[in-house]
Motif scaffolding. Structure first.
Motif, mmCIF file in Angstrom:
data_model
loop_
_atom_site.group_PDB
_atom_site.id
_atom_site.type_symbol
_atom_site.label_atom_id
_atom_site.label_comp_id
_atom_site.label_asym_id
_atom_site.label_seq_id
_atom_site.Cartn_x
_atom_site.Cartn_y
_atom_site.Cartn_z
ATOM 1 N N SER A 1 69.459 125.901 63.571
ATOM 2 C CA SER A 1 69.643 125.927 65.023
ATOM 3 C C SER A 1 69.924 124.516 65.543
ATOM 4 C CB SER A 1 68.425 126.530 65.718
ATOM 5 O OG SER A 1 67.285 125.768 65.409
ATOM 6 N N GLY A 2 69.222 123.537 64.946
ATOM 7 C CA GLY A 2 69.487 122.139 65.332
ATOM 8 C C GLY A 2 70.919 121.747 65.028
ATOM 9 N N LEU B 1 90.797 118.004 71.373
ATOM 10 C CA LEU B 1 90.900 117.482 70.001
ATOM 11 C C LEU B 1 91.190 118.613 69.019
ATOM 12 C CD1 LEU B 1 88.067 114.849 69.860
ATOM 13 C CD2 LEU B 1 90.504 114.486 70.087
ATOM 14 N N PHE B 2 90.762 119.826 69.407
ATOM 15 C CA PHE B 2 91.000 120.951 68.527
ATOM 16 C C PHE B 2 92.055 121.843 69.161
ATOM 17 C CE2 PHE B 2 86.399 119.922 68.390
ATOM 18 C CZ PHE B 2 86.437 119.239 67.192
ATOM 19 N N VAL C 1 67.037 116.827 64.494
ATOM 20 C CA VAL C 1 67.110 118.252 64.799
ATOM 21 C C VAL C 1 66.256 118.566 66.019
ATOM 22 C CG1 VAL C 1 66.695 120.549 63.891
ATOM 23 C CG2 VAL C 1 67.495 118.751 62.363
ATOM 24 N N SER D 1 77.911 121.334 70.535
ATOM 25 C CA SER D 1 78.151 120.330 71.581
ATOM 26 C C SER D 1 79.374 119.494 71.227
ATOM 27 C CB SER D 1 76.919 119.454 71.785
ATOM 28 O OG SER D 1 76.567 118.853 70.575
ATOM 29 N N MET D 2 79.516 119.197 69.945
ATOM 30 C CA MET D 2 80.705 118.435 69.539
ATOM 31 C C MET D 2 81.973 119.236 69.773
ATOM 32 S SD MET D 2 79.790 116.213 66.287
ATOM 33 C CE MET D 2 78.499 115.012 66.358
ATOM 34 N N PHE E 1 65.131 126.805 61.822
ATOM 35 C CA PHE E 1 64.937 125.631 62.685
ATOM 36 C C PHE E 1 66.049 124.606 62.473
ATOM 37 C CE2 PHE E 1 63.041 121.315 62.630
ATOM 38 C CZ PHE E 1 62.864 121.138 63.995
ATOM 39 N N VAL E 2 66.285 124.286 61.191
ATOM 40 C CA VAL E 2 67.288 123.261 60.887
ATOM 41 C C VAL E 2 68.685 123.743 61.280
ATOM 42 C CG1 VAL E 2 68.395 121.964 59.019
ATOM 43 C CG2 VAL E 2 65.932 122.213 59.048
ATOM 44 N N ASN F 1 87.047 119.957 75.407
ATOM 45 C CA ASN F 1 87.345 119.318 76.688
ATOM 46 C C ASN F 1 88.368 118.209 76.534
ATOM 47 O OD1 ASN F 1 85.831 120.863 78.301
ATOM 48 N ND2 ASN F 1 84.146 119.423 78.564
ATOM 49 N N GLN F 2 88.334 117.556 75.387
ATOM 50 C CA GLN F 2 89.264 116.443 75.195
ATOM 51 C C GLN F 2 90.482 116.855 74.368
ATOM 52 O OE1 GLN F 2 87.210 112.989 73.807
ATOM 53 N NE2 GLN F 2 85.878 112.922 75.582
ATOM 54 N N PHE G 1 79.175 119.491 80.016
ATOM 55 C CA PHE G 1 80.106 119.049 78.968
ATOM 56 C C PHE G 1 81.333 118.357 79.524
ATOM 57 C CE2 PHE G 1 77.646 122.001 76.343
ATOM 58 C CZ PHE G 1 77.398 121.160 75.285
ATOM 59 N N MET H 1 82.383 121.589 71.992
ATOM 60 C CA MET H 1 82.621 121.692 73.438
ATOM 61 C C MET H 1 83.281 120.419 73.960
ATOM 62 S SD MET H 1 81.247 124.549 74.879
ATOM 63 C CE MET H 1 80.131 124.451 76.254
ATOM 64 N N ILE H 2 82.755 119.285 73.499
ATOM 65 C CA ILE H 2 83.334 118.015 73.960
ATOM 66 C C ILE H 2 84.762 117.884 73.441
ATOM 67 C CG2 ILE H 2 83.131 115.521 73.799
ATOM 68 C CD1 ILE H 2 80.088 115.996 73.573
ATOM 69 N N GLY H 3 84.924 118.262 72.181
ATOM 70 C CA GLY H 3 86.255 118.176 71.592
ATOM 71 C C GLY H 3 87.244 119.072 72.314
ATOM 72 N N ILE I 1 77.150 111.269 72.320
ATOM 73 C CA ILE I 1 76.342 112.019 71.366
ATOM 74 C C ILE I 1 76.075 111.231 70.088
ATOM 75 C CG2 ILE I 1 76.439 114.011 69.813
ATOM 76 C CD1 ILE I 1 77.164 115.712 72.002
ATOM 77 N N PHE J 1 82.079 112.032 72.961
ATOM 78 C CA PHE J 1 81.530 111.810 71.616
ATOM 79 C C PHE J 1 80.712 110.532 71.594
ATOM 80 C CE2 PHE J 1 85.060 114.570 70.142
ATOM 81 C CZ PHE J 1 84.234 115.556 69.633
ATOM 82 N N SER K 1 67.923 117.276 69.166
ATOM 83 C CA SER K 1 69.029 118.115 69.656
ATOM 84 C C SER K 1 68.489 119.327 70.393
ATOM 85 C CB SER K 1 69.888 118.601 68.490
ATOM 86 O OG SER K 1 70.331 117.516 67.728
ATOM 87 N N LEU K 2 67.464 119.967 69.774
ATOM 88 C CA LEU K 2 66.904 121.147 70.418
ATOM 89 C C LEU K 2 66.214 120.779 71.730
ATOM 90 C CD1 LEU K 2 65.515 123.002 67.289
ATOM 91 C CD2 LEU K 2 67.500 123.613 68.661
ATOM 92 N N TYR L 1 59.305 122.080 62.014
ATOM 93 C CA TYR L 1 59.130 123.372 62.664
ATOM 94 C C TYR L 1 57.884 123.419 63.523
ATOM 95 C CZ TYR L 1 58.889 128.411 63.195
ATOM 96 O OH TYR L 1 58.820 129.675 63.710
ATOM 97 N N VAL M 1 73.373 123.387 67.412
ATOM 98 C CA VAL M 1 73.437 122.692 68.709
ATOM 99 C C VAL M 1 74.368 121.490 68.608
ATOM 100 C CG1 VAL M 1 72.105 121.274 70.295
ATOM 101 C CG2 VAL M 1 71.226 123.461 69.564
ATOM 102 N N LEU M 2 74.181 120.737 67.544
ATOM 103 C CA LEU M 2 74.983 119.523 67.359
ATOM 104 C C LEU M 2 76.470 119.883 67.232
ATOM 105 C CD1 LEU M 2 74.199 116.548 67.068
ATOM 106 C CD2 LEU M 2 74.552 116.803 64.617
#
Lengths: 256, 328
Positions: free
Chosen positions: B17-18, B35-36, A151, B25-26, B14-15, B32-33, A184, B28-30, A192, A189, A154-155, A47, B21-22
């Motif tokens: 939010s990290g 996958l979902f 983390v 982004s996954m 903090f954790v 686009n492809q 995007f 969003m990519i999925g 990332i 994948f 990513s941020l 943090y 993000v991960l």
């Protein structure tokens, strides 16, 4: 065969570091995990580092976009700036930049903190009082560093891409929505995952080097400074070496 | 302890939010492809895929509809491409749709363009095979373009030459600069129009005439249309022929007669030659003629003297009155 003094020292240090790392894995699975200390370290390492890493990421995105823009305009591919910045941030700039700043901030503080504890014989007194200093000081710090860096990275990606968006809009015009969807559109994948996984290695490297350098500080207070310094230098170099390894491995398996 | 808790809250934010993000982004990519969410697959076979790879976009009428999911080689001239498309678009893609490999821009990634088929057909089903269209080859396009360019070059040089000649031609410029020409042309055109009008009217007259001839009206029509008349005409002509033959004979006879006469004249035989050639006879005739002249003159005098006679005058008067009385 007689080896020079420096060569012997290097080998000695590598050997000691290996033992130190092996001990980390042994201690982490043995019972009585110091949760409270671990969370405290996560807070301090993760943090507290966010403003610094966020700032550097933002500036990096801003500066890179401004610098790259004239060249891309020359080639008529200005519209690809989001794709390019997104890709370079997620794959390389985010992880490596965060790791280097992380090494500078956390690696040095670990080296200095543990080093001063060593020279003031606090670590020795912990051992005497029955507390496992390795478990309490090293395991929590290394683990916190390993988990926090991804983390942060990513941020940092997000902030850096936002910085790029801001820089793009200084001279051009693009909505944030379009910017993000363009980013995007070109991410996969395979962009990332390796980047995210290498962040764990970077974090671990920074943590373990910082703790090692601090834990084995010798020669009094002067040694503390040296420990802090060498923690930063070695972990920074190690980050680049790891990056090189990761890129070669991902290239070999074909997910680059 | 309070600060410890608040620190933990900050760390948690903090954790998380990290992680967010991960995960975002996954996702969003999925997305686009594809996958979902629900999707369906389509296939198309191409002769060559020109660099198409897994993950390339599939567009239906320009909308991002899905991605390329796999490329298998069937044989050396046939490559099967598997596509995963958004289920929402399934009802819009008909079985007659065409798949075509294209480019995103001039230098961009490869993309599969699905275009709606021209023949109406039912919507596609999962795993359907679409018809493929041969890719527009940039190389062949440029080749054609270069050929066209060559032609244009030749044409332009010819044109240049022609224009130069036109420019340097003095008579042409004289014609172009002559201001009276336009008036003359106008007048000529007017005359032309008039004559064409009269031509039209005469043509219509001619048409009437021809139609009347066709109908058998008038002499010419009768001649042309009436069979009987034609036979008559033929007979007449034959007759005329005979007549002319007779006339021939007659002239021959006349000729021989004239010949004989001439002969006689030369020899002085017969009445006419004698009359024409003998001077004594001529004198006699002349005497006789003068005698006749004299005789008629004396007769004239006698008649004048007779008119002066009283008795005769009286008689004449009576005769006149009698004629007038009967008239009344």
């Amino acid at each position: 065969m007689k080896l020079s003094k420096t060569t012997t020292e290097v080998f000695n240090e590598v050997g000691e570091l290996t033992y130190f790392t092996a001990r980390f894995f042994r201690e982490i699975f043995s019972p009585r995990f110091e949760w409270r200390e671990f969370f405290r370290q996560c807070y301090v390492i993760g943090y507290k580092s966010l403003p610094l890493i966020g700032l550097t990421g933002f500036i990096m995105g801003l500066v890179l976009t401004i610098q790259v823009r004239p060249t891309l305009i020359e080639y008529g591919v200005e519209a690809r700036i989001p794709a390019m910045m997104g890709l370079s941030f997620v794959r390389e700039i985010g992880p490596v930049l965060s790791a280097l700043i992380f090494a500078g901030k956390i690696g040095s503080s670990m080296g200095a903190e543990l080093g001063s504890m060593r020279v003031t014989e606090q670590i020795d007194s912990m051992e005497v009082s029955g507390t496992n200093p390795y478990k309490f000081l090293v395991v929590t710090r290394v683990l916190a560093a390993t988990i926090m860096l991804p983390v942060l990275s990513s941020l940092s990606d997000v902030i850096g891409i936002y910085g790029s968006y801001v820089a793009f809009n200084i001279r051009g015009a693009m909505t944030l929505r379009l910017f993000i969807s363009e980013v995007f559109n070109y991410l996969k994948f395979s962009d990332i995952f390796p980047a995210h996984i290498k962040c764990y290695f970077f974090g671990f490297a920074v943590g373990i080097i910082g703790c090692y350098k601090g834990y084995f500080t010798r020669l009094g207070t002067a040694g503390v400074g040296r420990a802090a310094n060498s923690a930063v230098v070695v972990s920074s170099v190690l980050i680049f070496i790891l990056d090189l390894l990761v890129v070669q491995i991902t290239d070999l398996i074909g997910i680059g | 302890m309070v600060s410890q808790t608040s620190n933990n809250v900050k760390l948690g934010i903090f954790v998380l939010s990290g992680l967010m993000v991960l995960i975002m982004s996954m996702y969003m990519i999925g997305r686009n492809q594809n996958l979902f969410g629900s999707n369906f697959s389509l296939k198309a076979r191409f002769k060559a895929v020109s660099g198409l790879t897994d993950g390339n976009n599939v567009r239906f009428s320009g909308i991002n509809a899905g991605t390329v999911k796999g490329i298998q080689i069937i044989n050396d001239t046939c490559i099967e491409v598997n596509m995963v498309l958004n289920k929402k678009l399934q009802s819009f893609i008909s079985k007659s749709a065409l798949a075509e490999i294209g480019n995103e821009g001039l230098m961009g990634n490869k993309v599969i363009n699905l275009t709606p088929g021209t023949i109406p057909a039912s919507p596609v089903e999962d795993g359907d095979m679409l018809q493929s269209k041969a890719e527009v080859n940039t190389g062949s396009m440029l080749e054609t373009f270069s050929r066209t360019n060559d032609n244009v070059e030749v044409i332009s040089s010819d044109l240049k030459f022609a224009l130069k000649r036109l420019n340097s031609s003095k008579p042409l410029w004289e014609i172009l600069e002559d201001t009276s020409l336009s008036r003359d042309i106008t007048v000529t055109l007017r005359n032309f129009r008039k004559s064409s009008e009269s031509f039209t009217s005469s043509a219509s007259d001619l048409k009437d005439m021809i139609s009347s001839i066709k109908k058998g009206e008038g002499v010419a029509g009768m001649l042309i249309a009436d069979k009987k008349e034609a036979e008559n005409l033929k007979a007449t002509l034959e007759h005329l022929n005979k007549v002319s033959a007779n006339a021939d004979k007659l002239t021959a006879r006349l000729d021989s007669l004239a010949g004989a006469l001439q002969q006689d004249m030369k020899e002085g035989k017969g009445t006419i030659p004698m009359l024409m050639k003998d001077p004594e006879t001529a004198n006699r005739i002349q005497k006789s003629l003068s005698n006749i002249e004299q005789g008629s003159a004396t007769f004239n005098e006698e008649m004048q003297s007779l008119r002066q006679n009283r008795f005769i005058k009286k008689y004449m008067k009576k005769e006149k009155e009698a004629a007038g009385g009967t008239k009344k």
